[in-house]
Design a protein around this motif. Structure first.
Motif, PDB file in Angstrom:
ATOM      1  N   VAL A  86       0.674  -1.362   0.042  1.00  0.00           N
ATOM      2  CA  VAL A  86       0.063   0.194  -0.104  1.00  0.00           C
ATOM      3  C   VAL A  86       1.008   1.057  -0.058  1.00  0.00           C
ATOM      4  O   VAL A  86       0.663   2.091  -0.595  1.00  0.00           O
ATOM      5  CB  VAL A  86      -0.833  -0.033   1.284  1.00  0.00           C
ATOM      6  CG1 VAL A  86      -1.683   1.492   1.307  1.00  0.00           C
ATOM      7  CG2 VAL A  86      -1.830  -1.293   1.025  1.00  0.00           C
TER       8      VAL A  86
ATOM      9  N   GLY B 167       0.232   3.492  -3.071  1.00  0.00           N
ATOM     10  CA  GLY B 167      -0.859   4.703  -2.530  1.00  0.00           C
ATOM     11  C   GLY B 167      -2.219   4.210  -2.659  1.00  0.00           C
ATOM     12  O   GLY B 167      -2.895   5.260  -2.192  1.00  0.00           O
ATOM     13  N   THR B 168      -2.624   2.881  -2.800  1.00  0.00           N
ATOM     14  CA  THR B 168      -3.913   2.673  -2.630  1.00  0.00           C
ATOM     15  C   THR B 168      -4.046   1.417  -1.828  1.00  0.00           C
ATOM     16  O   THR B 168      -3.281   0.394  -2.081  1.00  0.00           O
ATOM     17  CB  THR B 168      -4.532   2.385  -4.049  1.00  0.00           C
ATOM     18  OG1 THR B 168      -5.871   1.931  -3.646  1.00  0.00           O
ATOM     19  CG2 THR B 168      -3.819   1.461  -4.936  1.00  0.00           C
TER      20      THR B 168
ATOM     21  N   VAL C  83      -1.835   4.657   4.160  1.00  0.00           N
ATOM     22  CA  VAL C  83      -1.907   5.596   3.241  1.00  0.00           C
ATOM     23  C   VAL C  83      -1.040   6.674   3.773  1.00  0.00           C
ATOM     24  O   VAL C  83      -0.714   7.639   2.998  1.00  0.00           O
ATOM     25  CB  VAL C  83      -3.234   5.913   2.763  1.00  0.00           C
ATOM     26  CG1 VAL C  83      -3.972   4.762   1.961  1.00  0.00           C
ATOM     27  CG2 VAL C  83      -4.140   6.401   3.981  1.00  0.00           C
TER      28      VAL C  83
ATOM     29  N   SER D 248       2.556   6.680   2.755  1.00  0.00           N
ATOM     30  CA  SER D 248       2.780   6.576   1.238  1.00  0.00           C
ATOM     31  C   SER D 248       2.877   7.692   0.590  1.00  0.00           C
ATOM     32  O   SER D 248       1.846   8.809   0.733  1.00  0.00           O
ATOM     33  CB  SER D 248       1.654   5.819   0.579  1.00  0.00           C
ATOM     34  OG  SER D 248       1.854   5.735  -0.881  1.00  0.00           O
TER      35      SER D 248
ATOM     36  N   SER E  23      -0.278   8.233  -2.111  1.00  0.00           N
ATOM     37  CA  SER E  23      -1.835   8.110  -1.760  1.00  0.00           C
ATOM     38  C   SER E  23      -2.359   9.468  -1.943  1.00  0.00           C
ATOM     39  O   SER E  23      -2.019  10.768  -1.849  1.00  0.00           O
ATOM     40  CB  SER E  23      -1.875   7.875  -0.308  1.00  0.00           C
ATOM     41  OG  SER E  23      -1.487   8.814   0.537  1.00  0.00           O
TER      42      SER E  23
ATOM     43  N   SER F 272      -8.620  10.750   2.709  1.00  0.00           N
ATOM     44  CA  SER F 272      -8.136  11.918   1.714  1.00  0.00           C
ATOM     45  C   SER F 272      -9.181  12.973   1.835  1.00  0.00           C
ATOM     46  O   SER F 272      -8.817  14.099   1.850  1.00  0.00           O
ATOM     47  CB  SER F 272      -7.992  11.249   0.316  1.00  0.00           C
ATOM     48  OG  SER F 272      -9.297  10.640   0.068  1.00  0.00           O
TER      49      SER F 272
ATOM     50  N   CYS G 165      -7.916   8.539   9.772  1.00  0.00           N
ATOM     51  CA  CYS G 165      -8.187   7.137   9.250  1.00  0.00           C
ATOM     52  C   CYS G 165      -9.340   6.612  10.272  1.00  0.00           C
ATOM     53  O   CYS G 165      -8.962   5.292  10.868  1.00  0.00           O
ATOM     54  CB  CYS G 165      -6.983   6.443   9.311  1.00  0.00           C
ATOM     55  SG  CYS G 165      -5.787   7.105   8.047  1.00  0.00           S
TER      56      CYS G 165
END
Length: 444
Positions: free
Chosen positions: A105, A109-110, A147, A150, A153, A360, A388
């Motif tokens: 991940v 980025g996902t 994420v 990353s 992300s 995000s 998150c």
């Protein structure tokens, strides 16, 4: 009095739209945000805020490059490597699983790339007679929160765009988020390491075995060794070079071009750097790996990524319009909070993310507000994991992985929130914020 009434009515509109959209997620969240903006602007006459264009363009550029990587078979290669690593240490799956799932991940980025690995975690755990709930719960939580570590992300794109005005480099952010994430992942693994009874003593597992309901989950269809093609290897190599390029130029800003206009010297912004580099390396993958045009946008990454773009677009536009209209009020309120108890901003981030189910979108909507009220850049980065909170209500990954666990040890719970993922989720967020807080004093 009328102004107070309008405020509460507009706040209610925003919360209702976010709540309704959060139930559908993705496109539904973006559409609900659009409805909210329409009501606030056309119904109440508020001036619409500017959508977070920079954030959206970063996400689109990264999605484009990652989708091309998937079309070239690079993601398949990464998944195969993950399977190999997981099967190498079956008895340590509770520790290895979360780190392996998170690693991919961080690279891509996902969190969707980890979904292909979760069945392997369930199979390896059951075969090794390890209670699958332990590695499954910690892997899903860690991969979902990865994420924040990353550079590719959508959540990181939103944070970089939010902190661009404070001249914060990408490497500064990663210097805090990566080690903090590693510490939090280890704490999460330990929090579930002894959770529940051992598999062979679990009542539900015994019942399923005795009734003939239990069947081992077999992920692979054959035992033929996987041989990566030259194109797959090259695509992964090109993608990683692109990631390193972003990090290098984002760290050593003297390498970036600058221009003088109206007596001011301006340097290429980091968001623009990420956009152009990711698009350029996407083309390199297409050309050198000979990716067919039919595969550019046919993969799951492209679809899921654009769904996320719509969600970020709608909800951040809605919250931006509302917060801009009452900016003096919120600046005064949150400034007092930032001066007395700045960590409360993390609680705001967490609660917001638990409703809209998107790190995000939460970052794009609230981090600019945190910057504007004077939350220090280091603290904003430390609080990044608090965006998150989407694990509170089980989503696709949690529901799917519960089904992967044929032993029945991983549960969703009768009361929705009392599921197997709730404790590791809180442990990961709390320890991640705590570790990031202390690291921020070193790098900021």
């Amino acid at each position: 009095m009328e102004t107070d009434l309008n405020f509460w009515l507009q706040l209610a509109v925003m919360l209702v739209c976010i709540g309704v959209g959060g139930r559908f997620g993705g496109v539904g969240l973006g559409a609900a945000g659009g409805l909210g903006v329409s009501i606030l602007v056309l119904g109440f006459g508020l001036q619409p805020a500017s959508p977070p264009v920079s954030t959206l363009l970063i996400i689109v550029a990264v999605i484009a490059c990652t989708s091309i990587l998937q079309g070239a078979g690079g993601l398949d290669l990464l998944v195969r490597l993950a399977e190999k690593m997981l099967r190498k240490w079956p008895s340590a799956i509770t520790i290895v699983g979360p780190f392996v799932c998170s690693l991919f991940v961080v690279l891509c980025g996902t969190a969707y790339v980890a979904f292909a690995v979760y069945p392997v975690v369930a199979e390896v755990a059951a075969s090794a007679k390890v209670r699958p709930e332990r590695p499954i719960a910690s892997s899903v939580i860690s991969a979902g929160i990865a994420v924040v570590a990353s550079p590719m992300s959508a959540a990181m794109a939103a944070l970089v765009a939010s902190l661009a005005v404070l001249d914060v480099s990408l490497i500064q952010i990663l210097a805090v988020t990566v080690p903090a994430f590693i510490i939090a992942t280890l704490c999460t693994c330990l929090s579930v390491y002894w959770k529940g009874t051992e598999l062979e003593k679990d009542p539900e597992f015994i019942r399923r075995v005795q009734s003939g309901q239990y069947q081992e989950l077999i992920v692979t269809n054959d035992n033929k060794p996987f041989e990566a093609t030259k194109g797959q290897k090259l695509s992964v190599g090109i993608f990683l070079v692109g990631v390193v390029t972003v990090i290098i130029f984002g760290t050593f800003k003297e390498l970036l071009p600058s221009w003088e206009a109206a007596g001011k010297i301006s340097t290429l912004p980091i968001p623009s750097l990420i956009q152009m580099v990711m698009l350029a390396f996407g083309l390199f993958i297409i050309v050198f790996c000979k990716v067919p045009s039919s595969k550019f946008a046919s993969g799951s990454v492209f679809v899921s990524g654009l769904i996320g773009v719509v969600g970020v677009f709608g909800v951040s536009w809605l919250t931006g319009t509302f917060f801009e209209a009452y900016k003096p009020l919120f600046v005064g309120l949150f400034t007092d909070m930032a001066q007395s108890t700045p960590m409360l901003f993390g609680v705001v981030l967490f609660c917001f993310s638990a409703v809209i189910l998107s790190p995000s979108a939460t970052t794009a909507a609230l981090m600019p507000l945190g910057v504007s009220i004077g939350i220090p850049a280091g603290l904003c980065v430390a609080l990044f994991p608090a965006t998150c909170g989407d694990f509170i209500i089980p989503g696709g990954a949690q529901i799917g992985c519960t089904a992967f666990d044929r032993t029945g040890t991983t549960r969703l719970g009768k009361y929705v929130v009392n599921h197997s993922y709730i404790i590791p989720g809180f442990v990961h967020v709390i320890t991640g914020v705590a570790a990031g807080y202390f690291l921020s004093f070193i790098f900021f």
